[in-house]
Design an enzyme around this catalytic site. Structure first.
Site, mmCIF file in Angstrom:
data_model
loop_
_atom_site.group_PDB
_atom_site.id
_atom_site.type_symbol
_atom_site.label_atom_id
_atom_site.label_comp_id
_atom_site.label_asym_id
_atom_site.label_seq_id
_atom_site.Cartn_x
_atom_site.Cartn_y
_atom_site.Cartn_z
ATOM 1 N N ASP A 30 5.017 -0.534 6.396
ATOM 2 C CA ASP A 30 4.559 -1.560 5.461
ATOM 3 C C ASP A 30 4.978 -2.941 5.980
ATOM 4 O O ASP A 30 6.096 -3.126 6.468
ATOM 5 C CB ASP A 30 5.159 -1.301 4.072
ATOM 6 C CG ASP A 30 4.435 -2.076 2.983
ATOM 7 O OD1 ASP A 30 3.765 -1.442 2.155
ATOM 8 O OD2 ASP A 30 4.545 -3.324 2.964
ATOM 9 N N GLY A 91 -0.083 -1.405 -10.168
ATOM 10 C CA GLY A 91 0.512 -2.108 -9.026
ATOM 11 C C GLY A 91 -0.285 -2.012 -7.743
ATOM 12 O O GLY A 91 0.175 -2.487 -6.706
ATOM 13 N N GLN A 92 -1.480 -1.390 -7.794
ATOM 14 C CA GLN A 92 -2.266 -1.297 -6.554
ATOM 15 C C GLN A 92 -2.825 -2.663 -6.189
ATOM 16 O O GLN A 92 -3.440 -3.347 -7.024
ATOM 17 C CB GLN A 92 -3.418 -0.284 -6.712
ATOM 18 C CG GLN A 92 -4.162 -0.044 -5.408
ATOM 19 C CD GLN A 92 -5.204 1.065 -5.500
ATOM 20 O OE1 GLN A 92 -5.500 1.586 -6.577
ATOM 21 N NE2 GLN A 92 -5.767 1.429 -4.366
ATOM 22 N N HIS A 98 -3.544 5.018 -0.543
ATOM 23 C CA HIS A 98 -2.372 5.090 0.325
ATOM 24 C C HIS A 98 -1.188 5.672 -0.412
ATOM 25 O O HIS A 98 -1.021 5.480 -1.616
ATOM 26 C CB HIS A 98 -2.008 3.720 0.904
ATOM 27 C CG HIS A 98 -1.885 2.628 -0.118
ATOM 28 N ND1 HIS A 98 -2.962 1.996 -0.680
ATOM 29 C CD2 HIS A 98 -0.777 2.068 -0.686
ATOM 30 C CE1 HIS A 98 -2.536 1.087 -1.549
ATOM 31 N NE2 HIS A 98 -1.220 1.112 -1.574
ATOM 32 N N HIS A 100 2.899 5.618 -0.431
ATOM 33 C CA HIS A 100 4.095 4.930 0.055
ATOM 34 C C HIS A 100 5.182 5.980 0.278
ATOM 35 O O HIS A 100 5.445 6.788 -0.618
ATOM 36 C CB HIS A 100 4.640 3.955 -0.991
ATOM 37 C CG HIS A 100 3.728 2.821 -1.371
ATOM 38 N ND1 HIS A 100 3.916 1.541 -0.913
ATOM 39 C CD2 HIS A 100 2.646 2.769 -2.182
ATOM 40 C CE1 HIS A 100 2.994 0.738 -1.433
ATOM 41 N NE2 HIS A 100 2.205 1.462 -2.212
#
Ligand code: 5GP
Length: 112
Positions: A30, A91-92, A98, A100
């Site tokens: 990230d 929170g996207q 994806h 995390h």
């Protein structure tokens, strides 16, 4: 060309610290890590979010979790958290599915 930043990473149009890749998925660090280890695992298929998937994606979704397992095993990460944010209220911010992988510190529960 595409506006989707993760598709650009898949297509090698922009750089990323890629740590795993196969025909179905790619994983990279990230850019703005929230933990000492913060890796994103994404499908190469253009899927915007988990709720857009269907029964046809069963193998792909299982594959993504096995990629998490492979990466954490390879780097001997024993304790980790896997997060999928689905939709902006959750929170996207990047609308390409994806996972995390977060590790290397303690995490609170429930998440904020
Ligand atoms: P979300 O908030 O959508 O669940 O997660 C998106 C993640 O993508 C964020 O943690 C953010 O830091 C990361 N990110 C956004 N743009 C880039 C980029 O260009 N490169 C990399 N490696 N990560 C990115």
């Amino acid at each position: 060309m595409t506006d989707n930043i993760f598709l650009k990473i898949i297509n090698k149009e922009i750089p990323a610290e890629i740590i795993y890749e196969d025909d179905i998925a790619i994983a990279f660090n990230d850019i703005s890590p929230e933990a000492p280890t913060h890796i994103l695992v994404i499908p190469k298929k253009d899927i915007k979010k988990l709720s857009d998937t269907s029964e046809d994606d069963q193998d792909l979704l299982g594959h993504l979790l096995l990629v998490v397992k492979k990466i954490t095993s390879k780097f001997e990460i024993k304790d980790f958290r896997v997060v999928i944010n689905n939709g902006s209220e959750a929170g996207q911010t990047v609308f390409h599915l994806h996972l995390h992988i977060l590790a290397g510190r303690n995490f609170g529960w429930p998440p904020g």
